[in-house]
Structures are given as structure tokens and as C-alpha cells.
Write an enzyme that holds these catalytic residues in place. Structure first.
Site, short mmCIF file in Angstrom:
data_model
loop_
_atom_site.label_atom_id
_atom_site.label_comp_id
_atom_site.label_asym_id
_atom_site.label_seq_id
_atom_site.Cartn_x
_atom_site.Cartn_y
_atom_site.Cartn_z
N LYS A 281 1.18 -0.96 0.33
CA LYS A 281 -0.08 0.17 0.33
C LYS A 281 1.13 1.53 -0.18
O LYS A 281 1.72 1.01 0.88
CB LYS A 281 -0.98 0.37 1.16
CG LYS A 281 -2.24 1.51 1.19
CD LYS A 281 -3.51 0.79 1.96
CE LYS A 281 -4.10 1.81 2.20
NZ LYS A 281 -4.90 1.68 3.02
N GLU A 371 -19.12 -6.15 10.48
CA GLU A 371 -20.09 -5.35 11.82
C GLU A 371 -21.21 -6.44 11.88
O GLU A 371 -21.27 -5.80 12.82
CB GLU A 371 -20.32 -4.00 10.66
CG GLU A 371 -19.63 -3.00 10.27
CD GLU A 371 -18.97 -3.35 9.01
OE1 GLU A 371 -18.44 -1.92 9.01
OE2 GLU A 371 -18.84 -4.12 8.17
N ARG A 399 -24.98 -2.62 7.70
CA ARG A 399 -24.88 -3.98 7.10
C ARG A 399 -25.29 -5.15 8.66
O ARG A 399 -24.71 -6.32 8.06
CB ARG A 399 -23.58 -3.80 7.33
CG ARG A 399 -22.79 -2.58 6.44
CD ARG A 399 -21.60 -3.39 5.93
NE ARG A 399 -21.38 -4.16 4.73
CZ ARG A 399 -20.47 -4.90 3.98
NH1 ARG A 399 -18.93 -4.47 4.08
NH2 ARG A 399 -20.68 -5.27 2.80
#
Length: 637
Positions: A281, A371, A399
């Protein structure tokens, strides 16, 4: 410097078809151009950054090998899709990304035919790709389907549900796992940790060394195959093979030539294929490589050479933002109350729980992009007398809706839902606006729902929630800086559940609302008083339970009542007030101010609030129009 001098290869590429005309030997230079273009553009405007830098070579290779848009690339989340936008006809507009009427911050089907499936939330790509592949086979079409998912998204259970179904259906589908050990924060993906442990294990290295020391050339070839077999057995390849995939990798995600070679190989393989790519990244930009979390997204312009943010002139210090106020208050409460713990889903910095994480790591839990698990995990702790504070963005908590009802509310457990980013969040747009939580939380039995008008009330509401022992509480608050009210030096006030307050009295219209919008209402009231219109401003504080005595008193005094909320009108706070009045047989004229039955696009928060008529001027104008309407109108939306 002209574009031809800055980006000698990229200047000739408008769409992937242009890219595919180049020889493979040019792809490294193309990748360099794409990375430089991305750095140059985002350093001037801000935006999601680190993930895109990490997939430049992968994006170039995918569009080079596959016949897009006929072949379908389905990107997970969209953080990583900026290079994809650059190569698919949108590079000239990249400077507009996340701005009002500009490019969308994530993937949108209505923006480009190359955006096969819209995505702003994580872990959706494999499910969508499998659906597309299944539809392809039903229709007798012939195209390739590729899902590109980061290892951060692999912490979400939906990804594994999709992998399992892929193995059962055995469709021709390719899943590219971009493994950079990060989502926004460092990953909590145990599969990746296991993979690293095995690859670097002394035992595996010892076996390899012994084979090489004792073997001739022929034996070394055989030994190499044995080592490869051991890797395949003990790395994530074993997991994916068990799910019905043929596993290839891991390979270097920054060697574009090798990526092209491998993608060409797997392109025509049959059945589910998983290609494991290792990337970094922030690759190619030193500040982003060194500070991957900070450069996940740049909040604004920054100096390209140093990575230092370019500060905007500030005449007066800004108030603390709500996220920091929440995080600081939670730490104070946790120090006083040993039963309080903090839980987040891959967003410790974004929710302010990094403050608790730093000071009291044993009381902090990051469950990854999961979640649903976060909510039920919290419910489990609550059964044992603990008070979990689930800090999750409003739009992400959607969610876990079944878990809120089934695992928390039905059992009336003391779980606190701290909904950050409630209301309009600005540049991240309609996938991230917290527009619905007042509606979706207030309809749940046993749930208490409240929203602070400012940062001090946020502190007091959080404390009140941790002291409340009669079931779950939802506490929602916006993104951005607070109002600037003085904060108590120490300590908290416990608020009476279901009790509001009159902030300003009046005689012509009562505005009943909650959240920071009330300060805009106060400003509107200041403007209208000069026109002879007297406005009362009432802070309801609670959506559920309502302050029934206060509402009845207002209906007795005011013919005209306006409700105000940073939420959709449908099913929200205004609906709750109207339902109460209808049940009591009261019939004041009402007007509801909030979001209409539509999605709000991306842009600066002030622009969006103006467009929605929820700023000072918009509220005042709505009241003027309301008072001019026919007096026999009973309910007006």
C-alpha cells in the site's frame, strides 16, 4: 511542463484499448506514468491515495490482458480504483473526484461502462462477480469475470460466503486477492498472519536447506517440488483449494510483466481461480509507504515532495471534531468504569477508538471489516455484565441490522451503538452518508435513540448511555468539527432519558429538532425575528423515547410546528412526532425538514446542506413559505 514531457506513455492512453496496442515492454513505463499522474493529481486536491498506489501495476496488467469492458472487472470497495479510472477515460476529470458534480469517490455504474458494479462498502466483489458469471452462463455469453479484492475486505464474512458458493457452482471466475496486509488500519486477518508464519518458518527453511545441501541437481528439482507442495498445503492455498478454487501465487504485485504472464495463464483456466498477489500500500511514494494509515486518504492538498499537508489559513482555532470528543470521553469513562469496552470494525482512527487503543489496549477490540460479528460479539460481552460501546459509522452499521434486532434488542442487552458519520459526510458521497439511522433504529423495540446538539452534549450522552441499564442505546453524531461550546474540564452530567429542552422560546412557530442543525435553526430564528416572526427552538435530544409532556405542551401553544433532522424524513424524527400527535388526537400544522426520498450526491458538506435547504437560509426560507400556506392545511411535507 507539457503532458507529453510528464507522462510520455499515458498521454496516448484514453481507454484500455489504447493500452492493449502497446508492447509488453512498455508496461513498466505506463505504470510509472499512472503512478506519477495519481500522485500529481491527488497531491493537489486530496482523496483516497494509498490503496490506488498499491494496485497500479495490477490495474495496468488487468486492463492489458482482459478485453474490458466486454470482460468484467469487479473492484471491491473502490479505494483502489483511482488507477482504473485513469485508464478508463476519466483521467482528465480525476481532479474533480469527490467534488460536487465531479467524479464519484468510488465505483458507479452510471459513471462508466467500465464500472461493472458500484461499490463503496467492502467485501461485495466476489458475490457480485459470481452473480454476473452466473447470468453470463444463463445467457450463453462469452466473457471473463474477475473480482479484485483486498485482504482488508477478506476480513468480512460476506467474502467467505461468496467463496464457498463459487466452489459449489464451479463457474468460470477469477478472484484476484490483492494482499497488502492493510485495509485502512493494519489488518486483523488471521489467515494472512498464518501465511506469513509458515512461509518464514524455521522448520520449512531447515527442510529446504537440508535438501539443497544433500542433493544433486536432479534431486534438487524434485526437492523444489516438495517444498512447493508443502507451501500449498500449509499456506492459504489450502483454504482456497478446500473452498473449490485453484490457487495460484503468491506473486509480486509490482512486477507488471510477471502479472501479465500469470493473468494470461489463468485467463483461460476452467472453474474458480484465485490468484494471490502481494503488494505494498502506498507503493512508489515514500511518505505513503512510511505512513500507510495517514495516506489511505489525504484530507486535502499536500506537498508532493514531503507529503506534508498544505494547511489552509485559519483565523481562529477550530473546535475539536466530534470523533475526537467521543474518543476522549470514552477513555475517561473507561478509566472510571472497568466494565466499559470499545469495539470497532476496522476503523480505530476513524471512530476515535484509537485513543482507547493507545491508553488501554486490553479494553479495545478491532474485529476487522465485520460489522455483523462486531454487534454479536458485543452482545455476548453484554450478557456477562460488560458495557460494550460499538463505534461504527452510521452507514456501515446498516450491514449488521439483523444482529442489532436478533442478538441485541430481542434480548434487551446493554450495548451502546456509537454511530459516527451520521448525516451528510461530504466527499465520500451517497454510499457513506448516514441518512437513515434515525429511521432504522427508532423502529426497533427496546432501543433508545438520541443525538447531541453539540460536543458537550455528546460527552454527557455517552456517559448517560454507559450508566443506562435497561437495554440498548443508539447515539448518533456527525463528522467534522463541533460547534465550539465550552467543554467541561472534567466529569459528566447524566441526562434524564427522554427529556428535551427549550433552547429559545417564541410564539409563531416551534422548531423541534435534534443534533447540530439546531444551531442553524437558532441563526434562522435570529433572521426571522427582524421580519416579525417569533421562533421557538426545541432540542428534543431523544428520538425514542419522545418527551411526550414537552410535545403536548408545544401543541397546546403553537399552531405551526416544524421538525428538523439530518436524516431522511420518511420514518425519521418528524414521523415519530407526527405519529405521537395523531395518536393523541392533536393536529398542529406540521412541516418536516430533512432529506427527501432520494440519495444525496457527494460534495462539500456546506454545499450539500445548502442544496437540501438545511442551512440557516434554507430553514428560514422554509418557515416563510410554511407560514404563507393555507391555514386549513393540517399536514404538510
Amino acid at each position: 511542463m507539457s503532458n507529453s514531457e510528464q507522462y510520455p506513455f499515458l498521454q496516448h492512453i484514453s481507454i484500455p484499448e489504447d493500452l492493449r496496442k502497446l508492447p509488453e515492454s512498455d508496461l513498466r513505463a505506463v505504470s510509472d506514468d499512472v503512478r506519477e499522474y495519481l500522485i500529481d493529481t491527488i497531491s493537489q486536491i486530496g482523496g483516497h491515495f494509498g490503496a490506488g498506489l498499491g494496485v497500479v501495476e495490477l490495474t495496468v496488467a488487468l486492463h492489458y490482458v482482459f478485453d474490458t469492458p466486454k470482460d468484467k472487472l469487479i473492484w471491491d470497495v473502490g479505494h483502489q480504483a483511482y488507477p482504473h479510472k485513469i485508464l478508463t477515460g476519466r483521467k482528465e476529470r480525476l481532479h474533480t473526484i469527490r467534488k460536487k458534480d465531479g467524479l464519484a469517490p468510488f465505483l458507479r455504474m452510471d459513471e462508466s461502462e467500465y464500472d461493472v458494479f458500484g461499490a463503496g462498502h467492502a467485501s461485495t466483489s466476489i458475490s457480485a462477480a459470481l452473480g454476473i458469471a452466473t447470468a453470463r452462463d444463463f445467457s450463453g455469453d462469452d466473457y471473463k469475470v474477475v473480482a479484485i479484492i483486498g485482504d482488508g475486505s477478506m476480513t468480512g464474512g460476506m467474502a467467505y460466503e461468496a467463496l464457498n458458493n463459487c466452489g459449489l457452482l464451479k463457474k468460470n471466475i477469477i478472484v484476484v486477492l490483492n494482499d497488502n496486509q492493510m485495509s485502512i488500519a493494519p489488518n486483523v486477518w488471521s489467515v494472512h498472519n498464518y501465511f506469513n508464519d509458515v512461509i518464514t518458518s524455521p522448520a520449512l527453511r531447515k527442510i529446504k536447506d537440508k535438501v539443497w545441501d544433500a542433493a544433486n541437481d536432479r534431486m534438487r528439482v524434485a526437492g523444489s517440488k516438495i517444498i512447493d507442495g508443502l507451501k500449498a498445503t500449509f499456506t492459504p492455498g489450502m483454504l482456497f483449494e478446500a473452498l473449490g478454487f485453484r490457487y495460484f501465487g503468491p506473486i509480486n504485485g509490482h512486477n507488471v510483466v510477471k502479472l501479465v504472464e500469470m493473468l494470461k495463464f489463468v485467463k483461460d483456466q476452467q472453474g474458480p481461480i484465485l490468484l494471490h498477489v502481494i503488494s505494498e500500500k502506498g507503493k512508489g511514494y515514500a511518505p505513503a509507504e512510511s505512513h500507510v494509515q495517514r495516506y489511505h486518504a489525504a484530507g486535502g492538498a499536500f506537498d508532493k515532495m514531503t507529503g506534508t499537508a498544505i494547511a489552509k489559513p485559519v483565523t481562529t482555532p477550530l473546535p475539536p471534531d466530534y470523533t475526537k470528543v467521543f474518543g476522549t470521553a470514552l477513555l475517561e469513562i473507561a478509566k472510571q468504569n472497568p466494565k466499559v469496552v470499545g469495539i470497532t470494525a476496522a476503523m480505530p482512527d476513524g471512530t476515535g477508538l484509537n485513543i482507547l487503543q493507545k491508553e488501554m489496549p486490553e479494553r479495545f477490540f478491532d474485529v476487522g471489516i465485520a460489522e455483523q460479528h462486531a454487534v454479536t460479539f458485543a452482545a455476548g460481552m453484554a450478557t456477562q455484565g460488560y458495557t460494550p460501546v460499538c463505534a461504527i459509522y452510521s452507514t456501515f452499521l446498516q450491514r449488521a441490522y439483523d444482529q442489532i434486532i436478533h442478538d441485541v434488542s430481542i434480548q434487551n442487552l446493554n450495548v451502546i451503538f456509537a454511530l459516527d458519520r451520521a448525516g451528510l459526510v461530504g466527499a465520500d458521497g451517497h454510499t457513506h452518508h448516514g441518512m437513515f439511522d434515525l429511521s432504522y433504529m427508532r423502529l426497533i423495540p427496546n432501543m433508545t435513540v438520541m443525538a447531541p446538539k453539540d460536543e458537550q452534549e455528546l460527552r454527557d450522552m455517552l456517559f448517560t448511555a454507559t450508566e443506562y441499564k435497561n437495554g440498548p442505546i443508539a447515539l448518533r453524531y456527525p463528522r467534522g468539527n463541533g460547534i465550539g461550546v465550552p467543554l467541561a474540564a472534567s466529569g459528566f452530567n447524566r441526562l434524564p432519558i427522554g427529556q428535551g429542552e427549550i433552547m429559545r422560546d417564541g410564539k409563531d412557530v416551534a422548531i423541534i429538532g435534534l443534533g447540530p442543525l439546531l444551531y442553524e435553526a437558532l441563526k434562522a430564528a435570529d433572521d426571522l425575528v427582524h421580519e416579525g416572526i417569533s421562533i421557538a427552538v426545541v432540542n428534543a435530544r431523544f428520538v425514542k423515547p419522545l418527551d411526550e409532556a414537552l410535545l403536548e405542551g408545544l401543541a397546546a401553544r403553537f399552531t405551526n410546528i416544524v421538525t428538523l433532522e439530518e436524516n431522511v424524513i420518511m420514518g425519521g424524527f418528524g414521523s415519530a412526532v407526527a405519529e405521537f400527535y395523531a395518536e393523541k388526537g392533536l393536529s398542529p400544522r406540521m412541516k418536516f425538514l430533512g432529506f427527501s426520498d432520494d440519495y444525496v450526491e457527494h460534495g462539500a458538506p456546506a454545499e450539500l446542506m445548502r442544496d437540501q435547504g438545511l442551512n440557516r437560509e434554507g430553514i428560514a426560507d422554509s418557515i416563510r413559505k410554511f407560514l404563507k400556506e393555507k391555514k386549513d392545511t393540517k399536514v404538510k411535507v
